[in-house]
Design a protein around this motif. Sequence first.
Motif, mmCIF file in Angstrom:
data_model
loop_
_atom_site.group_PDB
_atom_site.id
_atom_site.type_symbol
_atom_site.label_atom_id
_atom_site.label_comp_id
_atom_site.label_asym_id
_atom_site.label_seq_id
_atom_site.Cartn_x
_atom_site.Cartn_y
_atom_site.Cartn_z
ATOM 1 N N GLU A 434 0.815 -1.206 0.000
ATOM 2 C CA GLU A 434 0.000 0.000 0.000
ATOM 3 C C GLU A 434 0.852 1.261 0.000
ATOM 4 O O GLU A 434 1.712 1.447 0.874
ATOM 5 N N GLY A 435 0.585 2.146 -0.955
ATOM 6 C CA GLY A 435 1.280 3.415 -1.003
ATOM 7 C C GLY A 435 0.857 4.354 0.098
ATOM 8 O O GLY A 435 1.675 5.112 0.639
ATOM 9 N N SER A 436 -0.414 4.293 0.487
ATOM 10 C CA SER A 436 -0.904 5.216 1.515
ATOM 11 C C SER A 436 -0.257 4.959 2.867
ATOM 12 O O SER A 436 -0.138 5.875 3.689
ATOM 13 N N TYR A 437 0.188 3.724 3.107
ATOM 14 C CA TYR A 437 0.877 3.399 4.360
ATOM 15 C C TYR A 437 2.377 3.159 4.146
ATOM 16 O O TYR A 437 3.080 2.820 5.094
ATOM 17 N N ASN A 438 2.832 3.300 2.888
ATOM 18 C CA ASN A 438 4.252 3.152 2.555
ATOM 19 C C ASN A 438 4.805 1.823 3.061
ATOM 20 O O ASN A 438 5.762 1.774 3.847
ATOM 21 N N THR A 439 4.204 0.725 2.615
ATOM 22 C CA THR A 439 4.615 -0.595 3.092
ATOM 23 C C THR A 439 5.613 -1.251 2.142
ATOM 24 O O THR A 439 5.750 -0.869 0.983
ATOM 25 N N GLN A 440 6.281 -2.263 2.671
ATOM 26 C CA GLN A 440 7.279 -3.008 1.914
ATOM 27 C C GLN A 440 6.613 -3.985 0.946
ATOM 28 O O GLN A 440 5.396 -4.180 0.945
ATOM 29 N N ASP A 441 7.464 -4.642 0.141
ATOM 30 C CA ASP A 441 6.971 -5.591 -0.854
ATOM 31 C C ASP A 441 6.425 -6.851 -0.197
ATOM 32 O O ASP A 441 6.680 -7.128 0.994
ATOM 33 N N VAL A 442 5.721 -7.639 -0.993
ATOM 34 C CA VAL A 442 5.200 -8.942 -0.572
ATOM 35 C C VAL A 442 5.854 -10.017 -1.423
ATOM 36 O O VAL A 442 5.901 -9.913 -2.657
ATOM 37 N N ASP A 443 6.348 -11.080 -0.777
ATOM 38 C CA ASP A 443 6.957 -12.197 -1.508
ATOM 39 C C ASP A 443 6.753 -13.489 -0.731
ATOM 40 O O ASP A 443 6.897 -13.518 0.489
ATOM 41 N N ARG A 444 6.391 -14.525 -1.433
ATOM 42 C CA ARG A 444 6.250 -15.884 -0.899
ATOM 43 C C ARG A 444 5.171 -15.964 0.193
ATOM 44 O O ARG A 444 5.475 -16.116 1.376
ATOM 45 N N VAL A 445 3.944 -15.874 -0.243
ATOM 46 C CA VAL A 445 2.791 -16.031 0.642
ATOM 47 C C VAL A 445 1.954 -17.186 0.121
ATOM 48 O O VAL A 445 1.641 -17.256 -1.071
ATOM 49 N N LYS A 446 1.581 -18.107 1.012
ATOM 50 C CA LYS A 446 0.707 -19.220 0.645
ATOM 51 C C LYS A 446 -0.563 -19.169 1.481
ATOM 52 O O LYS A 446 -0.506 -19.020 2.711
ATOM 53 N N VAL A 447 -1.683 -19.291 0.797
ATOM 54 C CA VAL A 447 -2.997 -19.267 1.424
ATOM 55 C C VAL A 447 -3.647 -20.614 1.112
ATOM 56 O O VAL A 447 -4.131 -20.832 0.003
ATOM 57 N N ASN A 448 -3.660 -21.528 2.076
ATOM 58 C CA ASN A 448 -4.036 -22.913 1.829
ATOM 59 C C ASN A 448 -5.179 -23.385 2.715
ATOM 60 O O ASN A 448 -5.174 -23.150 3.931
ATOM 61 N N ASN A 449 -6.159 -24.042 2.124
ATOM 62 C CA ASN A 449 -7.182 -24.801 2.864
ATOM 63 C C ASN A 449 -7.998 -23.939 3.831
ATOM 64 O O ASN A 449 -8.394 -24.393 4.896
ATOM 65 N N ASN A 450 -8.265 -22.706 3.451
ATOM 66 C CA ASN A 450 -9.091 -21.822 4.267
ATOM 67 C C ASN A 450 -10.530 -21.804 3.759
ATOM 68 O O ASN A 450 -10.792 -22.091 2.588
ATOM 69 N N THR A 451 -11.451 -21.436 4.625
ATOM 70 C CA THR A 451 -12.832 -21.172 4.233
ATOM 71 C C THR A 451 -13.095 -19.682 4.404
ATOM 72 O O THR A 451 -12.976 -19.142 5.513
ATOM 73 N N ILE A 452 -13.455 -19.018 3.309
ATOM 74 C CA ILE A 452 -13.669 -17.568 3.313
ATOM 75 C C ILE A 452 -15.112 -17.335 2.864
ATOM 76 O O ILE A 452 -15.465 -17.632 1.716
ATOM 77 N N ARG A 453 -15.949 -16.815 3.752
ATOM 78 C CA ARG A 453 -17.385 -16.743 3.475
ATOM 79 C C ARG A 453 -17.953 -15.386 3.865
ATOM 80 O O ARG A 453 -17.688 -14.873 4.951
ATOM 81 N N TYR A 454 -18.731 -14.809 2.984
ATOM 82 C CA TYR A 454 -19.489 -13.590 3.212
ATOM 83 C C TYR A 454 -18.640 -12.490 3.850
ATOM 84 O O TYR A 454 -18.856 -12.060 4.970
ATOM 85 N N THR A 455 -17.670 -12.025 3.079
ATOM 86 C CA THR A 455 -16.869 -10.877 3.490
ATOM 87 C C THR A 455 -17.023 -9.777 2.438
ATOM 88 O O THR A 455 -17.672 -9.957 1.416
ATOM 89 N N GLY A 456 -16.408 -8.613 2.681
ATOM 90 C CA GLY A 456 -16.572 -7.485 1.779
ATOM 91 C C GLY A 456 -17.950 -6.850 1.871
ATOM 92 O O GLY A 456 -18.525 -6.407 0.879
ATOM 93 N N ILE A 457 -18.454 -6.737 3.085
ATOM 94 C CA ILE A 457 -19.826 -6.260 3.300
ATOM 95 C C ILE A 457 -19.962 -4.763 3.043
ATOM 96 O O ILE A 457 -20.973 -4.286 2.530
ATOM 97 N N GLN A 458 -18.916 -3.994 3.390
ATOM 98 C CA GLN A 458 -19.047 -2.534 3.387
ATOM 99 C C GLN A 458 -19.113 -1.959 1.970
ATOM 100 O O GLN A 458 -18.336 -2.336 1.089
ATOM 101 N N GLN A 459 -20.042 -1.011 1.779
ATOM 102 C CA GLN A 459 -20.154 -0.263 0.530
ATOM 103 C C GLN A 459 -19.692 1.174 0.767
ATOM 104 O O GLN A 459 -19.794 1.682 1.896
ATOM 105 N N PRO A 460 -19.177 1.879 -0.226
ATOM 106 C CA PRO A 460 -19.100 1.476 -1.632
ATOM 107 C C PRO A 460 -17.833 0.726 -2.007
ATOM 108 O O PRO A 460 -17.588 0.478 -3.179
ATOM 109 N N GLN A 461 -16.987 0.359 -1.033
ATOM 110 C CA GLN A 461 -15.724 -0.318 -1.359
ATOM 111 C C GLN A 461 -15.969 -1.638 -2.097
ATOM 112 O O GLN A 461 -15.238 -1.995 -3.016
#
Length: 534
Positions: A434-461
Amino acid sequence: MGKNNVIKMVLAFSLALGSGVMGVGQAQANTAAQYNASTSYSTTTQGYGQWYYGQMTNGQYTDLKYNTTVKRWEGTNGYPWVNGSDMHPGDTSDAARKWVSPGKGTVSLSAVVRKRSGDGDGVVATIRKDSTVLWTRTLLNTADNTPDNLNNIPVEQGTVIYFSINKKDGKNFDQTLWTPTVTFTPASTTPVVDTNSISVTSHGAVANDGKDDLNAFNTAARAAKSQGKTLTIPAGEFILSDVLVIEGIKVVGAGRASTTLVSTNPERGSIDLKGDKVELRNLKHEYKTTVPRGNGAHEKNSITVRSATNFVIDNIHVNRASTAGIMITYGSANGTVSNNLIENTGADGIHMTNSTNAMTVENNVVRAVGDDCIAVVSYKDGADLPVRNITIRGNDVGYYSKARGITVVGGTDVLIENNKIQETQMAGVYISVEGSYNTQDVDRVKVNNNTIRYTGIQQPQNHPNVLVFASQGVIDNVEFNNNMIRDGASRGIGVWGTATIKNITFRQNTLINTNGAATTFTNGIIKLIDNIGF
């Protein structure tokens, strides 16, 4: 054979049963004994010498079956497996060696562990008593690792000690040598005076009297540190008027439903953990009142880990804090945050930043927090290294929290595995630079075997359930494997942003989406392999 010789042999065998080293199937609950995993190893019987051979899947243990051809206990398709000296995890299950206590008493554990090969991305070795983590370490090379402070652990009949190996990312080169010994000492029939702990009440703290106990806690903590003892807090409510510093000692309450620490100053109520081998267990911490988050001062957190190493936060109930629930910062390393309930905070539930390294965050419940539930954040400040070598596993998060579920906003070598994420205002899983928080790069992330349900509720995002986003820097080598991504409030999966996004892989995920676009890939090198619903 003569009658006298038969009697002598029976007598000798009977004496051997109580001699101290247990390799027999029937344990003696009232006899001090050593149980060595190697010498008691059985090729036919689960439970021989109190040892069992199994696997851990999503926190649940099941026995393995013995394969006579390769002479080891193993799971489907050969993994995970356990033999007399070694263990090897599988793709979705940890290898686990289990010891069951034959009676009430104490145990001491000798458990040197070592990877067989220096290749691969490492393993996570963990020792648990039932569901409580006693020790965990990420092994990246072939050096011996010797768990310490594992003496005189109280057990009941049927208490389970698990020794487990997790694959970290991939399971190649993950064979691990581990032949622990459990020394069991039965409970004495005469009362035992505890000489290894100091109670806060012995230095003036009084439960449930409504008076400030901070000075008594500080005095007791200094005494515990100088004497090398555990600081205990009995059942009841204790009042703290300012920041409580715990440095290099173990602090244990009577249980998070029994022991409550109440901070009365909403601007300065953090429990600060410092030093090596500091632990906080089995209590509840809450603020009497809170103030707006403001600048996010650490003094307003519930728990702040400041440059601590080899630390444990286990079975804590965090209720209300003006800023974060658990903040881990200033280069803290080799920590475990497990079995905690965190709710009603003004900022993140669990936040890792400022060069934090080698963390295991597992089996926590995070709900109704004021920002992200579990966050890895690496800022471009000074000489900070990225937050790295992080395992986020088996957590249950969301429940109308005000931002995202699990995030990596700058960081490397992060494993997000077997979590349940639901009902968040923003994305369920968020990988970002994120530029707004001036964060470092991302490398080597694994997202495995998760259950992700009914998120992103807020509008207008209108965030999707899963979002990869870059407004500066580089995101590379991010994998999503075998996840269930369903019922997004606004969209399914997004890869967005104007900065550099390189390799993003989606492999064998299931996407069930009825609201908005299923996928919006506007940037990046996207690899789609055997997914459903994309």
